[in-house]
Design a protein around this motif. Structure first.
Motif, PDB file in Angstrom:
ATOM      1  N   THR A 160       0.847  -1.197   0.000  1.00 18.43           N
ATOM      2  CA  THR A 160       0.000   0.000   0.000  1.00 18.43           C
ATOM      3  C   THR A 160       0.879   1.243   0.000  1.00 18.43           C
ATOM      4  O   THR A 160       1.818   1.353   0.779  1.00 18.43           O
ATOM      5  CB  THR A 160      -0.943   0.029   1.219  1.00 18.43           C
ATOM      6  N   TYR A 175      -7.573   0.705  -1.159  1.00 17.97           N
ATOM      7  CA  TYR A 175      -6.524   0.213  -2.047  1.00 17.97           C
ATOM      8  C   TYR A 175      -7.117  -0.955  -2.815  1.00 17.97           C
ATOM      9  O   TYR A 175      -7.415  -2.001  -2.228  1.00 17.97           O
ATOM     10  CB  TYR A 175      -5.316  -0.204  -1.218  1.00 17.97           C
ATOM     11  N   TRP A 218      -2.763  -1.557  -9.035  1.00 16.38           N
ATOM     12  CA  TRP A 218      -3.242  -1.321  -7.682  1.00 16.38           C
ATOM     13  C   TRP A 218      -3.341   0.174  -7.462  1.00 16.38           C
ATOM     14  O   TRP A 218      -2.385   0.913  -7.708  1.00 16.38           O
ATOM     15  CB  TRP A 218      -2.319  -1.984  -6.678  1.00 16.38           C
ATOM     16  N   LEU A 262      -4.840   3.592  -5.120  1.00 22.57           N
ATOM     17  CA  LEU A 262      -5.452   4.226  -3.961  1.00 22.57           C
ATOM     18  C   LEU A 262      -6.598   5.053  -4.509  1.00 22.57           C
ATOM     19  O   LEU A 262      -6.390   6.005  -5.263  1.00 22.57           O
ATOM     20  CB  LEU A 262      -4.452   5.128  -3.218  1.00 22.57           C
TER      21      LEU A 262
END
Length: 169
Positions: A98, A149, A160, A162
């Protein structure tokens, strides 16, 4: 023997980005997003070396907002993994870790938002760029209502992202 394990350090290549929606009556045409140079480093990487020694630098981009929506994908990023040989489990983490970003909104350039995850929960903090003071969320110009996420599957790769939702205060 059953409790023994063996892992070797390694790296993997992943794609990350940021996207979101902005709900506000304030005029806003762009955001400035920075991915810190330490992203993706792990293990003893930062104990023994500086991010620059791995060829890393802060990645700052200006992302345009169109119709209250924005999206940006960074170039593929190398990140630290541990490859488990015994038992044969493969690489961990299996996707990019993340991220945390700093974000500045074009309408309020003095405010800097640091956003990311802490122990699996989305968090953000707001700072005044000029005074370096921490601002309470209720004194900031923008409220980050949510952050997650998520994996956005593309035709040829996983990305991936946010994903945030921002509201004018």
């Amino acid at each position: 023997m059953l409790l023994a394990s063996c892992a070797v350090p390694g790296s993997s290549l992943g794609r990350i980005g940021i996207s979101g929606a902005i709900v506000s009556g304030k005029p806003l045409d762009s955001i400035q997003v920075t991915l810190p140079k330490s992203y993706g480093l792990g293990g003893l990487d930062l104990v023994m070396n500086k991010p620059e020694e791995f060829g890393n630098s802060d990645r700052t981009v200006i992302v345009r907002i169109v119709g209250g929506q924005f999206s940006y994908e960074f170039q593929p990023i190398v990140y630290h993994i541990a490859f488990w040989l015994l038992p044969p489990l493969g690489p961990f983490p299996r996707h990019p870790p993340t991220p945390f970003f700093t974000v500045a909104f074009s309408a309020t350039p003095d405010e800097v938002y640091l956003m990311g995850f802490e122990r699996g929960a989305f968090r953000y903090e707001v700072y005044s760029h000029s005074s370096h003071a921490h601002l309470a969320h209720d004194h900031a110009s923008w409220i980050i209502e949510s952050g997650e996420y998520v994996n956005e599957h593309e035709a040829d790769h996983d990305r991936w992202v946010l994903r945030i939702r921002v509201r004018g205060a």
